[in-house]
Design a protein around this motif. Structure first.
Motif, mmCIF file in Angstrom:
data_model
loop_
_atom_site.group_PDB
_atom_site.id
_atom_site.type_symbol
_atom_site.label_atom_id
_atom_site.label_comp_id
_atom_site.label_asym_id
_atom_site.label_seq_id
_atom_site.Cartn_x
_atom_site.Cartn_y
_atom_site.Cartn_z
ATOM 1 N N ALA A 71 0.845 -1.198 0.000
ATOM 2 C CA ALA A 71 0.000 0.000 0.000
ATOM 3 C C ALA A 71 0.881 1.249 0.000
ATOM 4 O O ALA A 71 1.424 1.623 1.039
ATOM 5 C CB ALA A 71 -0.909 -0.002 1.224
ATOM 6 N N PRO A 72 1.064 1.923 -1.139
ATOM 7 C CA PRO A 72 1.999 3.056 -1.186
ATOM 8 C C PRO A 72 1.596 4.225 -0.300
ATOM 9 O O PRO A 72 2.463 4.907 0.253
ATOM 10 C CB PRO A 72 2.015 3.445 -2.673
ATOM 11 N N PRO A 220 -10.402 4.140 1.882
ATOM 12 C CA PRO A 220 -10.689 2.758 1.492
ATOM 13 C C PRO A 220 -9.438 2.020 1.017
ATOM 14 O O PRO A 220 -8.487 2.641 0.555
ATOM 15 C CB PRO A 220 -11.670 2.930 0.331
ATOM 16 N N ALA A 221 -9.457 0.709 1.134
ATOM 17 C CA ALA A 221 -8.344 -0.115 0.664
ATOM 18 C C ALA A 221 -8.375 -0.195 -0.855
ATOM 19 O O ALA A 221 -9.430 -0.352 -1.454
ATOM 20 C CB ALA A 221 -8.430 -1.511 1.267
ATOM 21 N N MET A 222 -7.214 -0.089 -1.479
ATOM 22 C CA MET A 222 -7.109 -0.197 -2.938
ATOM 23 C C MET A 222 -6.838 -1.657 -3.296
ATOM 24 O O MET A 222 -5.722 -2.046 -3.670
ATOM 25 C CB MET A 222 -5.999 0.717 -3.458
ATOM 26 N N LEU A 223 -7.879 -2.500 -3.180
ATOM 27 C CA LEU A 223 -7.688 -3.946 -3.289
ATOM 28 C C LEU A 223 -7.480 -4.425 -4.723
ATOM 29 O O LEU A 223 -7.170 -5.603 -4.922
ATOM 30 C CB LEU A 223 -8.873 -4.674 -2.652
ATOM 31 N N LEU A 224 -7.637 -3.557 -5.707
ATOM 32 C CA LEU A 224 -7.272 -3.949 -7.068
ATOM 33 C C LEU A 224 -5.800 -4.341 -7.116
ATOM 34 O O LEU A 224 -5.406 -5.209 -7.897
ATOM 35 C CB LEU A 224 -7.551 -2.795 -8.038
ATOM 36 N N GLY A 225 -4.989 -3.736 -6.256
ATOM 37 C CA GLY A 225 -3.568 -4.056 -6.205
ATOM 38 C C GLY A 225 -3.258 -5.428 -5.649
ATOM 39 O O GLY A 225 -2.104 -5.861 -5.682
ATOM 40 N N ARG A 279 -3.887 -2.405 -17.838
ATOM 41 C CA ARG A 279 -3.322 -1.527 -16.810
ATOM 42 C C ARG A 279 -4.314 -1.382 -15.668
ATOM 43 O O ARG A 279 -5.525 -1.296 -15.889
ATOM 44 C CB ARG A 279 -3.014 -0.147 -17.386
ATOM 45 N N PHE A 280 -3.795 -1.356 -14.443
ATOM 46 C CA PHE A 280 -4.583 -1.095 -13.253
ATOM 47 C C PHE A 280 -4.376 0.369 -12.861
ATOM 48 O O PHE A 280 -3.241 0.800 -12.620
ATOM 49 C CB PHE A 280 -4.146 -1.992 -12.097
ATOM 50 N N LEU A 281 -5.467 1.133 -12.778
ATOM 51 C CA LEU A 281 -5.385 2.572 -12.584
ATOM 52 C C LEU A 281 -6.238 3.035 -11.407
ATOM 53 O O LEU A 281 -7.155 2.330 -10.971
ATOM 54 C CB LEU A 281 -5.879 3.304 -13.843
ATOM 55 N N VAL A 282 -5.945 4.227 -10.917
ATOM 56 C CA VAL A 282 -6.840 4.946 -10.013
ATOM 57 C C VAL A 282 -7.026 6.327 -10.632
ATOM 58 O O VAL A 282 -6.186 7.216 -10.480
ATOM 59 C CB VAL A 282 -6.264 5.054 -8.589
ATOM 60 N N THR A 283 -8.135 6.493 -11.350
ATOM 61 C CA THR A 283 -8.347 7.706 -12.141
ATOM 62 C C THR A 283 -9.812 8.128 -12.037
ATOM 63 O O THR A 283 -10.594 7.550 -11.281
ATOM 64 C CB THR A 283 -7.988 7.466 -13.618
ATOM 65 N N GLN A 341 -11.040 2.948 -8.644
ATOM 66 C CA GLN A 341 -10.123 1.920 -9.134
ATOM 67 C C GLN A 341 -10.655 1.423 -10.473
ATOM 68 O O GLN A 341 -11.794 0.963 -10.557
ATOM 69 C CB GLN A 341 -10.055 0.759 -8.143
ATOM 70 N N ASN A 342 -9.814 1.486 -11.513
ATOM 71 C CA ASN A 342 -10.263 1.161 -12.867
ATOM 72 C C ASN A 342 -9.323 0.177 -13.550
ATOM 73 O O ASN A 342 -8.146 0.077 -13.206
ATOM 74 C CB ASN A 342 -10.358 2.435 -13.718
#
Length: 366
Positions: A71-72, A220-225, A279-283, A341-342
């Motif tokens: 988690a960055p 929220p947790a970015m669980l796509l990662g 690609r996994f994005l947050v946009t 998360q996209n």
């Protein structure tokens, strides 16, 4: 109804809604493995793909199991950044890629000085192939610094620390202000590396035992990662038409932390072309792209998304979840940007992109 979360920094306080874990978590078991054993233990969906060699396969396995799950945003400390810059926190939010997090500092009423602290998890360690990096020791460990300049002024200063074989964590510091004159700007920018060093002296221990997304590091947790962008590349190889007329070789690349691609090489050796990219994005919400002329609406497994066709490629972007968390960058402004998360899928045609997006979402159990 979409669930809304704010990543805004409250004045004089740590993030109110981004919960930063203070507990140290054990590192992934794979960090002690050598490349060959990592390749042997790669998950089935990776072992079935045509990587260039065992090292590429091993690196892909490490990215999925040890790098992308970090988690960055949990590596940041807004209070420490305010302490070293003397400025209040403005915002903290994921970057465009799922493996990035951006912390901004500055005063809304005075934009002469501002700073951006980016953390990127997974870039190739720059000291392996650049001569202009400098060894810096902090907190009993080694970091590698690189300075970028433009017009004789520092544009950014990065510090790298080894994470796994071939990957690192990067802190990138940049000036983001509007001073009255060039002399003041040069003075501000001359502090860039020093601010990064002071920030790391206060936060580097977080890098040595990085928190994972599934440990409630942020809210929220970015669980796509926690998923893999390569999860559906086996299907793409077996079901999508080749991208060139006479295919000599097909190769998968997962060298980019948050992306995976499938490329076909022409038998004549004259060129190659991507059959698929993920690609996994947050946009921004994909549906918001529909206001632009080049985008068309799509519906993939109940998700409203957007497609765009340009030259010989078609790009489809959809939310990871049917009812995604919508993250407000700054809830103080009603028109502020919101993020989700996209997943972005690109192939030579829109039918193939839509098919691959649907298969990927199914494999991710999303």
């Amino acid at each position: 109804m979409r669930r809304r979360r704010s990543w805004r920094l409250a004045a004089g306080a740590v993030l109110a809604s981004l919960v930063l874990s203070s507990c140290a978590l054990p590192q992934g078991e794979g960090q002690s493995k050598q490349a060959d054993s990592a390749a042997d233990q790669a998950p089935k969906y990776l072992r079935e793909l045509p990587f260039r060699d065992e090292r590429s396969l091993a690196q892909a396995a490490r990215l999925d199991s040890e790098v992308l799950p970090i988690a960055p945003c949990a590596l940041h400390d807004p209070d420490a950044a305010s302490e070293v810059t003397g400025l209040p926190g403005d915002s903290i939010a994921p970057g465009d890629e799922i493996n990035q997090c951006t912390l901004r500092l500055g005063k809304h009423q005075d934009r002469s000085e501002g700073w951006v602290f980016d953390i990127i998890v997974g870039p190739t360690h720059i000291s392996n192939y650049r001569l202009d990096s400098q060894l810096v020791r902090m907190s009993g460990s080694r970091f590698y610094r690189q300075i970028s300049k433009h017009d004789g002024m520092v544009s950014s200063c990065s510090y790298f620390h080894d994470l796994t074989k071939g990957s690192s964590i990067e802190l990138r510091v940049g000036f983001d202000g509007y001073p009255a004159d060039e002399q003041r700007e040069r003075k501000f920018r001359s502090r860039t590396c020093d601010l990064g060093k002071k920030y790391l002296e206060r936060t580097a221990t977080r890098w040595f035992d990085p928190v994972r997304r599934d440990q409630a590091a942020t809210e929220p947790a970015m669980l796509l990662g926690m998923e893999s962008p390569c999860a559906a590349m086996g299907w793409a190889r077996n079901n999508l038409p080749p991208a060139v007329d006479r295919v000599a070789t097909t190769e998968v690349s997962h060298s980019r932390t948050s992306g995976c691609s499938l490329r076909d090489q022409n038998a004549s050796g004259s060129g190659s072309r991507y059959r698929a990219k993920v690609r996994f994005l947050v946009t921004d919400r994909p549906e918001n792209l529909l206001g632009r002329e080049e985008y068309r609406p799509v519906d993939i497994r109940g998700r409203r998304g957007a497609s765009s066709s340009e030259s010989d490629e078609c790009e489809v972007t959809v939310p990871f979840r049917k009812n995604p968390h919508v993250i407000d960058i700054d809830e103080r402004r009603p028109d502020s940007e919101v993020l989700t998360q996209n997943i972005r899928v690109t192939t030579p045609d829109c039918d193939s992109s839509s098919q691959l997006a649907a298969v990927l979402l199914e494999k991710l159990h999303s």
